[in-house]
Design a protein around this motif. Structure first.
Motif, PDB file in Angstrom:
ATOM      1  N   ASP A 182       0.620  -1.071   0.030  1.00 54.87           N
ATOM      2  CA  ASP A 182       0.045  -0.052   0.091  1.00 54.87           C
ATOM      3  C   ASP A 182       0.903   1.325  -0.054  1.00 54.87           C
ATOM      4  N   VAL A 183       1.867   1.239  -0.995  1.00 53.24           N
ATOM      5  CA  VAL A 183       2.537   2.566  -1.168  1.00 53.24           C
ATOM      6  C   VAL A 183       1.548   3.633  -1.614  1.00 53.24           C
ATOM      7  N   ASP A 184       1.744   4.706  -1.091  1.00 50.91           N
ATOM      8  CA  ASP A 184       0.819   5.730  -1.301  1.00 50.91           C
ATOM      9  C   ASP A 184       1.057   6.603  -2.547  1.00 50.91           C
ATOM     10  N   VAL A 185       2.287   6.925  -2.818  1.00 51.99           N
ATOM     11  CA  VAL A 185       2.701   7.595  -4.137  1.00 51.99           C
ATOM     12  C   VAL A 185       4.017   6.911  -4.750  1.00 51.99           C
ATOM     13  N   ILE A 186       3.979   6.415  -5.888  1.00 52.86           N
ATOM     14  CA  ILE A 186       5.096   5.657  -6.542  1.00 52.86           C
ATOM     15  C   ILE A 186       6.039   6.930  -7.114  1.00 52.86           C
ATOM     16  N   GLN A 187       7.351   6.616  -6.915  1.00 50.98           N
ATOM     17  CA  GLN A 187       8.233   7.543  -7.528  1.00 50.98           C
ATOM     18  C   GLN A 187       9.012   6.947  -8.642  1.00 50.98           C
ATOM     19  N   ILE A 188       8.849   7.415  -9.878  1.00 49.38           N
ATOM     20  CA  ILE A 188      10.025   7.174 -10.733  1.00 49.38           C
ATOM     21  C   ILE A 188      11.069   7.820 -10.899  1.00 49.38           C
ATOM     22  N   GLY A 189      12.309   7.423 -10.763  1.00 50.86           N
ATOM     23  CA  GLY A 189      13.622   8.132 -10.524  1.00 50.86           C
ATOM     24  C   GLY A 189      14.022   8.610 -11.975  1.00 50.86           C
ATOM     25  N   ALA A 190      14.963   9.764 -11.980  1.00 51.48           N
ATOM     26  CA  ALA A 190      15.493  10.427 -13.082  1.00 51.48           C
ATOM     27  C   ALA A 190      16.091   9.501 -14.114  1.00 51.48           C
ATOM     28  N   ARG A 191      16.649   8.409 -13.683  1.00 52.47           N
ATOM     29  CA  ARG A 191      17.347   7.355 -14.655  1.00 52.47           C
ATOM     30  C   ARG A 191      16.261   6.688 -15.284  1.00 52.47           C
ATOM     31  N   ASN A 192      14.841   6.462 -14.782  1.00 56.07           N
ATOM     32  CA  ASN A 192      14.154   5.785 -15.398  1.00 56.07           C
ATOM     33  C   ASN A 192      12.837   6.695 -16.097  1.00 56.07           C
ATOM     34  N   MET A 193      13.391   7.978 -16.228  1.00 61.93           N
ATOM     35  CA  MET A 193      12.164   8.734 -16.958  1.00 61.93           C
ATOM     36  C   MET A 193      11.702   8.538 -18.248  1.00 61.93           C
ATOM     37  N   GLN A 194      12.715   7.688 -19.042  1.00 61.18           N
ATOM     38  CA  GLN A 194      12.303   7.105 -20.338  1.00 61.18           C
ATOM     39  C   GLN A 194      12.370   5.371 -20.226  1.00 61.18           C
ATOM     40  N   ASN A 195      12.201   4.927 -19.201  1.00 64.99           N
ATOM     41  CA  ASN A 195      12.002   3.375 -18.911  1.00 64.99           C
ATOM     42  C   ASN A 195      10.663   3.164 -19.575  1.00 64.99           C
ATOM     43  N   PHE A 196      10.355   3.048 -20.786  1.00 59.98           N
ATOM     44  CA  PHE A 196       8.944   3.110 -21.261  1.00 59.98           C
ATOM     45  C   PHE A 196       8.161   1.897 -20.811  1.00 59.98           C
ATOM     46  N   ASP A 197       8.590   1.065 -20.452  1.00 62.92           N
ATOM     47  CA  ASP A 197       7.787  -0.176 -20.109  1.00 62.92           C
ATOM     48  C   ASP A 197       7.297   0.020 -18.795  1.00 62.92           C
ATOM     49  N   LEU A 198       8.132   0.633 -17.971  1.00 62.69           N
ATOM     50  CA  LEU A 198       7.901   0.894 -16.486  1.00 62.69           C
ATOM     51  C   LEU A 198       6.772   2.021 -16.593  1.00 62.69           C
TER      52      LEU A 198
ATOM     53  N   ARG B 232      -0.975   1.579 -15.417  1.00 64.23           N
ATOM     54  CA  ARG B 232      -2.113   0.776 -15.469  1.00 64.23           C
ATOM     55  C   ARG B 232      -2.739   0.525 -13.994  1.00 64.23           C
ATOM     56  N   VAL B 233      -2.019   1.386 -13.047  1.00 65.51           N
ATOM     57  CA  VAL B 233      -2.380   1.181 -11.705  1.00 65.51           C
ATOM     58  C   VAL B 233      -3.184   2.556 -11.035  1.00 65.51           C
ATOM     59  N   ASN B 234      -3.862   2.511 -10.043  1.00 66.24           N
ATOM     60  CA  ASN B 234      -4.578   3.593  -9.249  1.00 66.24           C
ATOM     61  C   ASN B 234      -3.818   4.224  -8.316  1.00 66.24           C
ATOM     62  N   LYS B 235      -2.381   4.684  -8.592  1.00 70.84           N
ATOM     63  CA  LYS B 235      -1.969   5.379  -7.570  1.00 70.84           C
ATOM     64  C   LYS B 235      -1.284   6.550  -8.063  1.00 70.84           C
ATOM     65  N   PRO B 236      -1.048   7.516  -7.385  1.00 77.03           N
ATOM     66  CA  PRO B 236      -0.444   8.818  -7.746  1.00 77.03           C
ATOM     67  C   PRO B 236       1.091   8.734  -8.135  1.00 77.03           C
TER      68      PRO B 236
ATOM     69  N   ALA C 206      -0.149   8.384 -18.683  1.00 76.29           N
ATOM     70  CA  ALA C 206      -1.511   8.884 -18.849  1.00 76.29           C
ATOM     71  C   ALA C 206      -2.375   8.175 -19.901  1.00 76.29           C
ATOM     72  N   ALA C 207      -1.491   7.791 -20.931  1.00 70.78           N
ATOM     73  CA  ALA C 207      -2.277   6.904 -21.877  1.00 70.78           C
ATOM     74  C   ALA C 207      -2.671   5.789 -21.222  1.00 70.78           C
ATOM     75  N   GLY C 208      -2.020   4.845 -20.415  1.00 68.11           N
ATOM     76  CA  GLY C 208      -2.414   3.930 -19.729  1.00 68.11           C
ATOM     77  C   GLY C 208      -3.922   4.086 -18.925  1.00 68.11           C
ATOM     78  N   GLY C 209      -4.252   5.206 -18.694  1.00 65.44           N
ATOM     79  CA  GLY C 209      -5.276   5.705 -17.667  1.00 65.44           C
ATOM     80  C   GLY C 209      -5.044   6.167 -16.435  1.00 65.44           C
ATOM     81  N   ASN C 210      -3.970   6.167 -15.842  1.00 63.33           N
ATOM     82  CA  ASN C 210      -3.508   6.939 -14.941  1.00 63.33           C
ATOM     83  C   ASN C 210      -3.038   8.371 -14.894  1.00 63.33           C
ATOM     84  N   HIS C 211      -3.992   9.257 -14.492  1.00 68.59           N
ATOM     85  CA  HIS C 211      -3.735  10.763 -14.661  1.00 68.59           C
ATOM     86  C   HIS C 211      -3.120  11.390 -13.302  1.00 68.59           C
ATOM     87  N   ASN C 212      -3.200  10.781 -12.473  1.00 66.22           N
ATOM     88  CA  ASN C 212      -2.628  11.208 -11.197  1.00 66.22           C
ATOM     89  C   ASN C 212      -1.015  11.357 -11.202  1.00 66.22           C
TER      90      ASN C 212
END
Lengths: 338, 338, 338, 338
Positions: free
Chosen positions: D178-194, D200-204, D226-232
């Motif tokens: 139940d992590v509240d906010v998922i952080q994507i780090g700088a090195r993964n900004m263009q890790n497109f699969d991630l 696809r999940v409902n988490k900010p 956003a294209a996957g449905g998560n706009h948060n």
């Protein structure tokens, strides 16, 4: 100076480095670890040339430990310096906003601009008579006539004037027209002959950071001026060149606290050239003051749509006045005034 | 000029842009799509100022379409230009390697250097009498005495000399001492007053790229020289400033084919300042020639360990000679000679 | 590790640093100069954390002296390594040019491409089945179907195949389809979990440099792979991000000699992604080989105008063949073959 | 799309471009000037590939006019969006400071940290269980055990938790804990699969800017989510890579007003990673808020000297509390609250 020897450097190689250090009148300290030998050269490092050690056999890398700037270093003057311009202090608790048009166009334009600068509560005025332009076919400024218009307009409000010097040969004219603060532009940050000349006169100098000038190079450029005897130097951050193309430059706010720590001299910021668009100026100006800048250099034009250059980055008189209000509130929040 | 209107721009906003275009004596072409309106301004674009359109209400962005450099553009001279220096052509099928020490130190050093330059098969010689140094406390060059030593040494081998001009006030001295090629250093690429002055003399000019000079700015800096009447300009790529700290600069080989396409003027490369280490010079020099450069500017010192500046980046006479052999083979591989 | 103390650091501050060094199981060497105190920490530096020393009172700055990469370092393997792909050596005297289309499109396109690759004299083939695209709305590759087309086409000529892995979850599929060389793209250079996974398989890996990856970070990214047991790593320079906008990236040829000195592993270059335009590819490819690269990764499409992605950067079969001829001559000039 | 033809392009070349535009189902607008022909392609630009036009004969350059991001664009949602995390709004008038240690070390450390975060008046907590480290030999985080410690500590103060996801395969675990906010780090900004997976999940999601990510690439990376449905989605500026070596990164404050104009989503700033030193954090945090940021991500450690990573950049609990006071005053000055 610290010399790191290569893995497997021989005793002869170490001895040769030591010999070179002694020949320069310094003392060596050799630290032998299980893997690496590190040699410190203790004494006046200015007698040593990094390059001459780097090519000695067995040397991996060489680094300086002392700073190459002395007069402008905070070490030489732990308390901050306040540069005075006709009684107005830059670098003290009061923040100074220097406003005015990119270029001097007409007497009328300058008169209205001076009125607006004074009305907004600013205490100094900026304006360009000699303009550095990327294209040889762009408007290059009114020259000496521009200085005349500028002084005539500013004097009615007793506003000291700030204007850019590009050509060494114009320095006498600047003195004659009693320019109050000489600005050295970003493209001339390492025009060393120009720096030496302004180091010989008794006028405050605003030294803009080069497009890709490092903090260290910038401090040494100021040292060129200081070495000539003129210590009235004001650093001006104006955005650096990066990979980003969404805006002209990247305003480097980190430079503000770093410079304030490295030098005793005042630091101001030019938010207009940094962003390149008038709508970005308030955010950048606010950031600069909140980060500890001692002042700003802001473009304001009586009628931005009609400006002869950089029309898209000038604030209107109303926008300047509004911004001054917000900046005043931020200054109070961090214990300063405007 | 192309003006892209914002999504939802009103008809009045479009009309206002059109009015401004007409007021400047140009013609508009309005393209209305389902989402966007795009306006082309057709005619002499130099009459238009991008900034003044960018601040009009409803405008998203504005871009120029014509190039701001004319004389140096290949459009003005589709065949390549060969710059002649005392009969030696730069820009033709023969590649020219200009070698010599970073700075002039003594008559003896220059004599030995000139012998080595000639022995390696180079046809021009470089050497610095006036040195741009980051620190005011570093060796600044021998000045006029350096020019004397340099000419005395080079004349014995009839080698034309290349040396850097930093200060406008020294131009007459350069003419008096008959400097063959005037070099404008990286830090002065946008010292516009200096560019204008060398545009008025009849001497070939090597224009180095600024530390973070774009191709477009560099071409316009050359245009400043050309606009004064001097078309004998040679571009010199010397590495650009990037995030990488493992070496001093990043040699930008892509600039070679791009410049050769954009301008008719010759393009040479300085592999010594680019990498900053002598051991990198052969690889970079080879890359430059293979990519199509018309020549090189290479540092060579009779005894690198004793050089007064940049000791770590100078080749020895033997290294230069060996490099010339490899470069000759590469030149042949791409249909040129050395 | 070297710790430079601040000017005027106290004896207590020096003693505290020494205590921290000893607590970490290392030995200190204190060098006291007239102005500065420098402390060397001798022993296994990996036990020390730079940050924890930098915050001790009186410390000016801290720097590491040993390299953080071990397995990939040339120190661990002074002779160069040759990575073998189905009997073909990368890193030996023979230069390998890996050619093929940006993306796999159809079986027919791949068949013609494979014919052209073989006809040009190349020994390995490239092609993308999974494509990293900046926009989520761009073509993302054919996926597994693409691998099938690719293998079918390449096998007719016994060409080993090189293709990019983006998603850890696809690694098993890559093994199943017997991909010969796994490519890690620039955007994944620091996707550490992906690096760890390819470190566990027995397949050669081409590790592209990140858009702004430093040499040091790149070597450590390779060390992530090597630490897992897979030492068959090939570095691929593909241009770095700078301020220049006239071309997509700046091909960093200096990285070639520098990497060859730092690591024993092979270094290849991708001239297609570096410049971004087909007309730049020959100059960049020639520069790379002349600078000492062990091979190239080149985009070639049977019909560039119809390519589904990067149409403007692919060579035609004829252009590839012509380039191979020139590269062969340059290889000979520097004592290698192709 | 706008296509600028080369000078002297022929009528056939223009006709061929027009034909390609029509074949793609768009309409052309041809503007013929005295010197240049400019062609606009009007319609759905996503059907066109810039590269395929750039290689047509006679074409000088091609540029897109429409933006490639749709859902995250402010055009799609002119009012700003507020992302809610367990009832706490990010992007509204209230500024949110998310504080906590770089990495989770022990239960005790996290308990003290959570107490300090709450005591300083912050409403969310950060902490790393999975750490992206440049070296494979550096501490890589406690993993799942770290998540347990973190949740146990944060829940006592009802602080929602923010932590970084590096590996797609851990996403289920993040949901389970139940992590509240998922952080994507700088090195993964263009890790497109991630990016696709967190779409696809409902988490900010906090999406950090890549080390050299442009504003445009960053917006498109968000569009992947956003294209996957998560706009948060929350953008987080954390400093960019430049030529400057005096500090780790350059905090790009200009990105704040520019992003606020381009997207409706919230923008926060990480002053700790930007500068890399704790003493820089207050100045940078103040600048960020003054420039309009919606919040901060700040490193705070109960005892910075003992931190397992990034010890030199963490604030102490007292420093955080003091900073919160100053930030509150600045927030008030610009009409917001904290």
């Amino acid at each position: 100076m610290i010399i790191v020897m290569q893995l497997h450097a021989t005793d002869e190689q170490v001895a040769s480095v030591v010999e070179h250090i002694r020949a320069s009148g310094l003392q060596e300290h050799v630290s032998r670890g299980s893997e690496l030998v590190i040699i410190g050269a203790i004494g006046d490092e200015n007698k040593l040339d990094v390059g001459r050690f780097e090519i000695l056999p067995g040397v991996e890398r060489v680094s300086r430990v002392t700073k190459q700037y002395k007069i402008v270093s905070r070490d030489s003057h732990p308390a901050g310096s306040v540069v005075k311009v006709r009684g107005i202090g830059i670098g003290g608790p009061q923040i100074q906003v220097i406003a005015g048009p990119c270029s001097v166009e007409t007497q009328e334009q300058m008169d209205i601009a001076a009125d607006a600068v004074a009305a907004a509560g600013c205490r100094l005025m900026r304006g360009g008579a000699f303009k550095p332009r990327t294209s040889p076919y762009a408007f290059q400024g009114l020259g000496v006539t521009g200085l005349e218009y500028f002084q005539a307009a500013a004097r009615r409000h007793k506003l000291p004037i700030v204007t850019e010097l590009m050509d060494i040969r114009m320095l006498d004219t600047f003195m004659e027209y009693d320019v109050d603060v000489i600005q050295i532009g970003a493209r001339n940050m390492q025009n060393f002959d120009l720096l030496k000349e302004v180091g010989r006169v008794n006028k405050p100098v605003i030294l803009k950071r080069g497009l890709s000038g490092t903090i260290s190079e910038w401090l040494m450029a100021a040292e060129y001026i200081a070495a000539g005897g003129n210590h009235n130097i004001i650093f001006c951050e104006r955005g650096i060149r990066t990979f980003e193309t969404a805006y002209r430059n990247v305003l480097d706010v980190t430079a503000i606290p770093v410079l304030k720590r490295e030098t005793h001299l005042p630091v101001i910021v030019d938010p207009s050239h940094a962003g390149g668009k008038a709508w970005m100026v308030p955010a950048l100006a606010q950031a600069a003051i909140a980060a500890g800048a001692d002042g700003l250099l802001v473009e304001m034009h009586p009628n931005p749509c009609d400006a002869w250059c950089d029309a898209d980055q000038a604030l209107s008189p109303e926008e300047l006045k509004k911004l001054m209000g917000t900046l005043g509130a931020i200054a109070t929040a961090i214990g300063r005034s405007i």
